[in-house]
Design a protein around this motif. Structure first.
Motif, PDB file in Angstrom:
ATOM      1  N   ASP A 201       0.829  -1.201   0.000  1.00  0.00           N
ATOM      2  CA  ASP A 201       0.000   0.000   0.000  1.00  0.00           C
ATOM      3  C   ASP A 201       0.870   1.261   0.000  1.00  0.00           C
ATOM      4  O   ASP A 201       0.376   2.348   0.262  1.00  0.00           O
ATOM      5  N   ALA A 202       2.162   1.100  -0.300  1.00  0.00           N
ATOM      6  CA  ALA A 202       3.119   2.197  -0.460  1.00  0.00           C
ATOM      7  C   ALA A 202       3.480   2.883   0.839  1.00  0.00           C
ATOM      8  O   ALA A 202       4.193   3.862   0.836  1.00  0.00           O
ATOM      9  N   GLN A 203       2.976   2.381   1.947  1.00  0.00           N
ATOM     10  CA  GLN A 203       3.253   3.038   3.221  1.00  0.00           C
ATOM     11  C   GLN A 203       4.531   2.526   3.857  1.00  0.00           C
ATOM     12  O   GLN A 203       4.784   1.326   3.877  1.00  0.00           O
ATOM     13  N   LEU A 204       5.284   3.427   4.401  1.00  0.00           N
ATOM     14  CA  LEU A 204       6.395   3.079   5.267  1.00  0.00           C
ATOM     15  C   LEU A 204       5.964   3.463   6.673  1.00  0.00           C
ATOM     16  O   LEU A 204       5.596   4.612   6.916  1.00  0.00           O
ATOM     17  N   VAL A 205       5.943   2.479   7.582  1.00  0.00           N
ATOM     18  CA  VAL A 205       5.477   2.746   8.937  1.00  0.00           C
ATOM     19  C   VAL A 205       6.626   2.520   9.906  1.00  0.00           C
ATOM     20  O   VAL A 205       7.273   1.482   9.867  1.00  0.00           O
ATOM     21  N   ILE A 206       6.870   3.495  10.726  1.00  0.00           N
ATOM     22  CA  ILE A 206       7.920   3.371  11.738  1.00  0.00           C
ATOM     23  C   ILE A 206       7.228   3.412  13.084  1.00  0.00           C
ATOM     24  O   ILE A 206       6.662   4.423  13.485  1.00  0.00           O
ATOM     25  N   ARG A 207       7.236   2.258  13.747  1.00  0.00           N
ATOM     26  CA  ARG A 207       6.516   2.122  15.012  1.00  0.00           C
ATOM     27  C   ARG A 207       7.537   2.043  16.126  1.00  0.00           C
ATOM     28  O   ARG A 207       8.209   1.039  16.288  1.00  0.00           O
ATOM     29  N   PRO A 208       7.701   3.116  16.898  1.00  0.00           N
ATOM     30  CA  PRO A 208       8.729   3.083  17.943  1.00  0.00           C
ATOM     31  C   PRO A 208       8.374   2.088  19.042  1.00  0.00           C
ATOM     32  O   PRO A 208       7.201   1.870  19.341  1.00  0.00           O
ATOM     33  N   LEU A 209       9.383   1.449  19.605  1.00  0.00           N
ATOM     34  CA  LEU A 209       9.177   0.559  20.739  1.00  0.00           C
ATOM     35  C   LEU A 209       9.290   1.405  21.991  1.00  0.00           C
ATOM     36  O   LEU A 209      10.360   1.879  22.338  1.00  0.00           O
ATOM     37  N   MET A 210       8.165   1.607  22.639  1.00  0.00           N
ATOM     38  CA  MET A 210       8.142   2.581  23.728  1.00  0.00           C
ATOM     39  C   MET A 210       9.083   2.177  24.854  1.00  0.00           C
ATOM     40  O   MET A 210       9.605   3.023  25.556  1.00  0.00           O
ATOM     41  N   GLU A 211       9.285   0.841  25.018  1.00  0.00           N
ATOM     42  CA  GLU A 211      10.147   0.431  26.127  1.00  0.00           C
ATOM     43  C   GLU A 211      11.599   0.827  25.883  1.00  0.00           C
ATOM     44  O   GLU A 211      12.411   0.849  26.795  1.00  0.00           O
ATOM     45  N   LYS A 212      11.925   1.158  24.612  1.00  0.00           N
ATOM     46  CA  LYS A 212      13.304   1.549  24.308  1.00  0.00           C
ATOM     47  C   LYS A 212      13.472   3.072  24.344  1.00  0.00           C
ATOM     48  O   LYS A 212      14.538   3.591  24.091  1.00  0.00           O
ATOM     49  N   MET A 213      12.399   3.767  24.626  1.00  0.00           N
ATOM     50  CA  MET A 213      12.447   5.229  24.570  1.00  0.00           C
ATOM     51  C   MET A 213      12.776   5.794  25.939  1.00  0.00           C
ATOM     52  O   MET A 213      12.156   5.446  26.929  1.00  0.00           O
ATOM     53  N   GLN A 214      13.718   6.699  25.968  1.00  0.00           N
ATOM     54  CA  GLN A 214      14.084   7.304  27.236  1.00  0.00           C
ATOM     55  C   GLN A 214      13.199   8.510  27.509  1.00  0.00           C
ATOM     56  O   GLN A 214      12.782   8.743  28.619  1.00  0.00           O
ATOM     57  N   LYS A 215      12.921   9.270  26.466  1.00  0.00           N
ATOM     58  CA  LYS A 215      12.121  10.471  26.684  1.00  0.00           C
ATOM     59  C   LYS A 215      11.164  10.643  25.522  1.00  0.00           C
ATOM     60  O   LYS A 215      11.326  10.038  24.477  1.00  0.00           O
ATOM     61  N   LYS A 216      10.173  11.480  25.765  1.00  0.00           N
ATOM     62  CA  LYS A 216       9.213  11.759  24.714  1.00  0.00           C
ATOM     63  C   LYS A 216       9.899  12.695  23.714  1.00  0.00           C
ATOM     64  O   LYS A 216      10.474  13.704  24.083  1.00  0.00           O
ATOM     65  N   GLY A 217       9.864  12.319  22.481  1.00  0.00           N
ATOM     66  CA  GLY A 217      10.493  13.165  21.480  1.00  0.00           C
ATOM     67  C   GLY A 217       9.990  12.785  20.106  1.00  0.00           C
ATOM     68  O   GLY A 217       8.984  12.078  19.972  1.00  0.00           O
ATOM     69  N   TYR A 218      10.708  13.244  19.125  1.00  0.00           N
ATOM     70  CA  TYR A 218      10.280  12.972  17.765  1.00  0.00           C
ATOM     71  C   TYR A 218      10.249  11.473  17.485  1.00  0.00           C
ATOM     72  O   TYR A 218       9.347  10.966  16.841  1.00  0.00           O
ATOM     73  N   ASP A 219      11.243  10.740  18.024  1.00  0.00           N
ATOM     74  CA  ASP A 219      11.361   9.315  17.752  1.00  0.00           C
ATOM     75  C   ASP A 219      10.265   8.488  18.403  1.00  0.00           C
ATOM     76  O   ASP A 219      10.075   7.343  18.067  1.00  0.00           O
ATOM     77  N   ALA A 220       9.608   9.059  19.407  1.00  0.00           N
ATOM     78  CA  ALA A 220       8.684   8.266  20.208  1.00  0.00           C
ATOM     79  C   ALA A 220       7.283   8.218  19.622  1.00  0.00           C
ATOM     80  O   ALA A 220       6.364   7.757  20.252  1.00  0.00           O
ATOM     81  N   VAL A 221       7.116   8.688  18.419  1.00  0.00           N
ATOM     82  CA  VAL A 221       5.779   8.760  17.844  1.00  0.00           C
ATOM     83  C   VAL A 221       5.724   7.899  16.589  1.00  0.00           C
ATOM     84  O   VAL A 221       6.710   7.785  15.852  1.00  0.00           O
TER      85      VAL A 221
END
Lengths: 673, 686
Positions: free
Chosen positions: B305-325
């Protein structure tokens, strides 16, 4: 197991027989085998030829070797003697005592309790079973005798140890699993104790019986049984089943059409068994036993199809029995017996049991009450015989007939138990409800209304009348199933109301109309706004049962016309209360189990108004109620018509929106501020 | 502020190609992605997942596998049977090597990135050595019948696991022998269907993980050849599989559009025995998920469907930021539409053709939100088909509408378009100057007198356009210090005095067009430039970066403007900085010099420099609130960002004249309906 490749293979010389299962010593990673009862062989993975490995010839026959994770292997001899392997290897030819004389070991198992190995084994001698518990380090041996069960003997055992108590489960030939508790901490009384068994589980479900061959304990509430499931009239199928012992249900089963060896092992949450020619491994997971899981997983077997049990031939028998009981002449009786016998010739082959039921009931006719009830109880607990349904019908009829002849006799709890646990119908025991009405057994009536699918309108009306006329204070003392009202009725308030009334009256009123009148007039003040329930929770629950029962308007209406006006008003008041309660909720349903639906409430309300309209209009105390009802309904109609309008507008908006979106080009005005 | 007449265009029939494969740069911050049309894209994690590089596709060049090797070189292999090395500076295929084994279905690099293994149609697995300047054939491994659909190296590089139809094999790399073969459908007796091993992974523990067409994810002990665990995740095929670097998590993609995560978890709390457990299901795609990748912090999946989806692993996130969404990319991060303002034309760029449309018109005016009746409908004027198998790199229409130019990997075309009444004639300009191709960006000057061609090594060619239909190479502009990367964005000033060019190294160079001299370079900023434009009145260069920062640089004064410094001091609004798609186009309103018009996929914004910046406590998207306020109360609420989210997904927005805008939308549903039905497709012998 998908790729069954042997990782190692050893064989004994031709002519030698391996006589007990090979075990692995977990500490040294050695394998231990016994061949020809007495010869011990010990080898490692890298040894190829079994002939060249360590050999020790013992002085007595070995029954089994048990390998314990932290304790080293333990050898059990056929004579009941026990040695650890280390001790045995020091002097292989040492004398082994014979403890059990001529009993034969049937099963054995070893555990680690703390640091010491515990061995338990079961023996048999002339149909008697004995259990021995041996603590190796303390060198103590206890012998127990297993309680005897008529007509059944243990087929298979399994045991586990927890909190110093060995729980021994045995699968008996009557398709039941019994539980035996053996305390490990035992005062050293040397005398032989008898262990009593308690029934843990009956391996039967909706008429089919599982003939278990072996079984394992999975956790606190689950056991797995391998065996053949035999439904009446069908070929038995081998299957692996998991049972919930807490709720006595079959959790799941897997058919094994290729057959098994009857053995089942369980290790690390996996079952191992042979299926056809392959070893099958099945992973399992036991969820914490909950009622929801037990019920949800086995819906079909929980609601067995009633009709499939009915056999018209046996119903014929029942009628016969009934007719006998009305007969007094011995001569006639014998004559009918002859007809009975002739019947047997045609049916007997199929249902020998039911005829004996007829016979039994006949025999019991003159028995004393206690004997009579005991016999019937036994008959019912025999369970899952063919045409059981019909048998129940016979039993109830017998009971009811006894009630009729003996006005003092009324087996309330027994009847309740039968109705609650079995799937009956009105037509199967038509007199039951009549007797219950006569005895004012409202709880039984409630259960009947809830469970019987085919109650005639006349009886439904009779129930309604009784329910409405019974006083609240009388109901207070009676156990009624309140699950249909518990969620919406304000019990606190009602309790208070009723209590004050009792105090005021000062005595226990029972079915006295004048008290009724005072009560109603008293309550009108409170219930005028439709906020409080005009009846107590017990009465409400009973009325809900009536609301829930099936009926046909044409047949009910004539009866309903006979309802006394005061009771009709009370009933209408209650219906109005329910209606208001329903309308409070956005989904117009009342919470709780078996609570009436809005359409049931509306239908009964219309029916009641149809039946009593003229009376209602004339009655002064009904006037306010009717006007309130009118106001409420009118408000509702207005509200819904407004909702309809909104719905229409929304749909139109949606259509417009959609139309706009489908265009590929438009020029629009956008204002940015 | 004002009312606009918005031409809402939804007839750009762009259908983005499906995602075929993904490759995370080992220990690096980039993701390579190949589409079903052969295009290869590189996303930069550090630059907010900006689509940094695009190598357009090629009709005959499918890409089935991508591999990063030592020195951050990118290789691709496909059904054409060739292994391609990509030149990421010049954005083209640098060289190709024939695999000599028929179509290549799979390719895998060893852990050090020095060797490549390819799996071919003829059942062979071939090893290539990665050497400077190319790759060198090393050896063949034991060949058996049956195409090799997937490959995986053991982390120690001693063994290779290969998945085929019904079978998986393990090769010893040293001896080249097959040391284990495992039938994957061994115990599915009843089913006579073939079981295709779609994807494979070799773990350091010796466990081989496969995903197959029966919807199973299976774990095998390769030495014993036994099945350790089997999880049926789907009724249809599990197409793709990727293991995290720590080997404690696996992501799989299925043909139903669902992705699942498996995690290696202890059986009980504190227990040493661990087991693979299916933990998280995701349904972000509507079609087959052909490719998945597992970065250290996210699950990445790409679907048909032409989509690239980047699903962050919340357990690997230290802080809320651009990467966490959660990020979803469907459309390219650059514009495929160009607009002839004066002639009111739109040029749409497809992979192998161009479409020229004339906008409609209306006589009416109206209030906010009203749809005006059309006097003239939009008109499809010309379709220009590109000859040959190469896909189009870039295209442009001149502001007057009479010139159209486009470039492919090896050819540059310039057309003269003439409008006579209702008729349109298109004439190809003969003898265009020989340029260093491909061109990465084309830009006409405001007077349509010259054309700027962005080229490799930081150079920009200046062509003079001649009436009635000719052109002449005037000059080539080059950065003084040289630059290995290609120029990918151009901006020219309205007065024809200045040209700004951005290369792959993100440096912005400004040239003086009067004397063809390098004027200055904008101070380097460590993020990718996503759009830039020169103000028609002030000659200030406005730059948008992929971290959502905005800068204004005065070209005459060679320094950031005071407004820009003020913006940097105050900081932009939090909500603005958290947006997930880059600004792709910037334009200005000549009548309102304080206005900057910019847009991304999800919003259109008029930035009014004369108004105060909103602070974080203010509402950024306040248009609907303002509309409800009385005129007097509005004044206090106004701030610089006037954002409109009515038009989505917005591929292009431009100002036609003072109060007339054009917005090109591509509703997702419109192109979803053009995709094949989301069922497992029969591709071959299944």
């Amino acid at each position: 197991v998908s790729d069954q490749k042997p990782l190692g293979c050893w064989s004994v010389k031709h002519g030698q027989i391996i006589t007990c299962p090979v075990v692995c010593n977990f500490e040294t990673h050695e394998y231990i085998a016994v061949h020809d009862d007495k010869v011990l062989r010990i080898w490692k993975n890298k040894d190829i030829n079994l002939d060249k490995v360590f050999k020790a010839t013992l002085s007595a026959d070995v029954y089994r070797i048990h390998s314990l994770p932290n304790g080293g292997p333990v050898v059990l001899f056929k004579g009941g003697g026990v040695r650890t392997l280390d001790v045995l290897l020091e002097a292989p030819q040492q004398e082994i005592e014979n403890i059990i004389s001529d009993e034969v070991i049937k099963w054995s198992e070893a555990f680690m309790e703390g640091q010491q190995p515990v061995l338990i084994f079961a023996t048999e001698k002339d149909g008697d079973f004995f259990v021995y518990v041996q603590k190796l380090k303390m060198n103590s041996l206890h012998k127990y005798k297993l309680e005897q069960q008529e007509l059944s003997k243990p087929l298979s055992f399994t045991a586990y140890i927890k909190n110093q108590i060995i729980t021994l489960l045995c699968l008996c030939s009557n398709d039941s699993v019994y539980k035996v508790l053996i305390p490990l901490q035992q005062n050293s009384e040397e005398e032989e104790q008898t262990l009593s068994k308690s029934l843990l589980l009956k391996l039967s479900v909706s008429g089919s019986v599982l003939k278990g061959t072996s079984f394992v304990v999975l956790d606190r509430d689950h056991i797995a049984v391998l065996g053949s499931l035999a439904a009446p009239g069908e070929d038995s199928k081998e299957c692996l089943t998991i049972w919930n012992t807490k709720f006595q249900t079959l959790q799941t089963s897997k058919e094994l059409p290729l057959g098994t060896s009857g053995q089942l092992w369980c290790y690390e949450e996996k079952f191992f068994f042979t299926h056809g020619k392959v070893l099958t491994v099945i992973m399992y997971k036991c969820e914490t036993s909950s009622l929801a899981a037990a019920v949800g997983k086995l819906k079909d077997s929980q609601t067995p199809d009633v009709s499939s049990f009915v056999n018209w031939n046996t119903l014929g028998d029942e009628e016969l029995v009934v007719s006998f009981q009305s007969q007094q002449s011995v001569a006639l009786k014998s004559e009918s017996k002859m007809t009975l016998r002739s019947k047997r010739n045609t049916v007997a082959k199929v249902q020998p049991d039911t005829l004996s039921v007829g016979q039994l009931l006949l025999n019991l006719k003159d028995a004393s009450t206690t004997v009579f009830e005991d016999e019937l109880r036994q008959l019912i607990s025999k369970a899952q015989m063919p045409d059981f349904q019909a048998t129940i019908g016979c039993v109830i009829t017998a009971l009811i007939n006894r009630c009729k002849t003996n006005p003092k006799y009324y087996p309330r709890n027994f009847l309740l138990h039968i109705v609650q646990t079995r799937d009956l119908s009105y037509s199967l025991c038509p007199d039951l409800m009549a007797v219950a009405l006569e005895k004012k057994d409202v709880h039984l009536l409630q259960i009947c209304l809830q469970r019987f699918p085919d109650i005639p309108e006349e009886i439904t009306y009779a129930c309604l009348k009784v329910f409405l006329s019974i006083s609240e204070s009388y109901l207070q003392r009676i156990d009624v199933n309140l699950e249909s009202v518990i969620c919406y009725i304000d019990i606190e308030f009602n309790n208070k109301e009723v209590k004050t009334e009792i105090v005021e009256n000062g005595f226990n009123a029972e079915l006295e109309q004048d008290i009724w009148d005072t009560k109603i007039t008293k309550e009108t003040h409170v219930t005028a706004d439709g906020e409080f329930c005009p009846v107590g929770p017990q009465k409400a629950a009973l009325l809900n049962a009536v609301l829930h029962s099936a009926y046909s308007e044409t047949f009910l209406l004539p009866h309903l016309k006979n309802l006394p006006a005061q009771q009709a008003v009370l009933f209408l008041r209650y219906l109005y209360y329910l209606y208001v309660k329903c309308s409070e909720k956005i989904n117009t349903t009342l919470p709780g189990i078996r609570s009436p639906t809005i359409s049931q409430i509306m239908d009964w309300m219309c029916l009641l108004l149809d039946a009593h309209f003229t009376v209602m209009v004339m009655l002064p105390e009904a006037k306010e109620l009717l006007s309130n009802l009118h106001k409420f309904v009118r408000a509702q109609v207005r509200f819904y018509s407004e909702l309809n309008k909104i719905e229409g507008s929304l749909r139109e908006l949606q259509r417009l929106n959609h139309q706009k979106d489908s265009q590929t080009y438009s020029i629009e005005v956008l204002e940015l501020i | 502020m004002g009312e606009f007449e918005v031409h809402r265009v939804r007839f750009f029939g762009l259908v983005p190609a499906g995602v075929r494969c993904l490759a995370c740069q080992p220990r690096g911050g980039r993701l390579a992605l190949a589409r079903t049309d052969g295009a290869v894209e590189v996303y930069n994690f550090a630059a907010n997942y900006f689509q940094e590089k695009v190598i357009p596709g090629h009709e005959a060049r499918s890409v089935e596998a991508l591999c990063w090797t030592v020195g951050d070189r990118l290789f691709g292999a496909g059904l054409g049977g060739e292994i391609m090395e990509y030149d990421l500076a010049r954005l083209c295929v640098a060289r190709t090597v024939d695999g000599c084994g028929g179509p290549i279905w799979s390719m895998a690099a060893n852990s050090s990135g020095t060797q490549l293994a390819i799996g071919c149609e003829d059942g062979s697995v071939k090893l290539f050595q990665v050497v400077p300047g190319g790759i060198q054939f090393e050896r063949n491994l034991d060949r058996r019948k049956g195409r090799i659909l997937c490959l995986s190296w053991h982390p120690s590089d001693t063994h290779i696991a290969a998945g085929s139809i019904d079978i998986l094999r393990v090769f010893d790399v040293c001896s080249g022998q097959t040391v284990q073969r495992i039938m994957v459908n061994y115990h599915v007796h009843k089913v006579k269907r073939e079981c295709i091993v779609w994807s494979i992974a070799f773990l350091s523990s010796g466990t081989v993980v496969t995903s197959d067409s029966f919807g199973r994810v299976q774990f095998w002990d390769w030495e014993r050849g036994t099945l350790l665990e089997s999880h049926t995740v789907s009724t249809s095929a599990v197409l793709s599989l990727s293991v995290s670097e720590k080997e404690d998590s696996i992501v799989v993609g299925t043909s139903t559009g669902a992705t699942y995560q498996f995690q290696l978890l202890p059986v009980k709390m504190g227990s040493l025995e661990k087991r693979w457990v299916r933990t998280k299901p995701f349904q972000h795609h509507t079609h087959d998920v052909r490719a998945v990748a597992h970065s250290s912090t996210a699950l990445i999946s790409g679907g048909l469907d032409a989509q690239l989806v980047i699903r962050p692993l919340m357990e690997k996130m230290q802080k809320k930021g651009y990467d966490a969404v959660l990020r979803k990319f469907t459309f390219p991060h650059r514009r495929l539409v160009s607009c002839a303002r004066k002639a009111r034309l739109l040029l749409f760029q497809f992979s192998q053709h161009l479409e020229l449309w004339r906008l409609g018109s209306t006589d009416e005016t109206g209030k906010d939100g009203e749809v005006l009746p059309l006097r003239r409908m939009p008109e499809h004027l010309v379709q220009l088909k590109s000859k040959g198998p190469e896909h189009i790199y870039c295209s442009c229409v001149s502001p007057c509408g009479s010139w159209v130019a486009y470039s492919t990997a090896s050819r540059f075309h310039l057309y003269r378009v003439q409008y006579e009444g209702d008729g349109v004639s298109v004439k190809k300009v003969p003898r265009v100057p020989k340029l260093l191709l491909p061109a990465y960006q084309l830009q006409f000057s405001a007077d349509s007198g010259s054309l700027f061609v962005a080229s490799a090594r930081g150079s920009v060619h200046v062509l003079q356009l001649l009436e009635p239909g000719g052109c002449k190479h005037l000059h080539t502009l080059r950065p003084p210090s040289g630059c290995p990367e290609a120029v990918y964005l151009l901006a020219v000033s309205t007065d024809g005095h200045w040209l700004a060019a951005v290369g792959g190294d993100w440096a912005i160079h400004i040239y003086n067009l009067k004397c063809f001299k390098h004027h200055c370079a904008v101070p380097t900023y460590s993020c990718a430039v996503t759009a830039l434009a020169i103000h028609p009145v002030t000659n200030n260069l406005v730059i948008a970066y992929s971290d959502q920062q905005l800068f204004e640089f005065s070209i005459p004064e060679k320094q950031y403007t005071t407004w820009s410094r003020m913006v940097q001091n105050c900081g932009l609004h939090k909500v603005w900085l958290e947006r997930d798609s880059p600004i792709t186009h910037i334009t200005f309103n000549p009548k309102n010099p304080s206005h900057i018009l910019l847009h991304d996929i999800y919003m259109f914004c008029v930035l009014d420099k004369s108004l105060p910046l909103p602070d974080n406590s203010a509402l950024l998207m306040n248009q609907s609130t303002l509309k409800q306020l009385p005129e007097t109360a509005r004044q206090r609420q106004l701030h610089a960002f006037k954002i409109c989210k009515k038009f989505q997904p917005l591929l292009f927005a431009d100002l036609l004249d003072e109060n007339c805008l054009v917005m090109v939308e591509r509703p997702i549903m419109d192109f979803k309906t053009q995709l094949p039905l989301p069922v497992q497709q029969k591709k071959f012998g299944t």
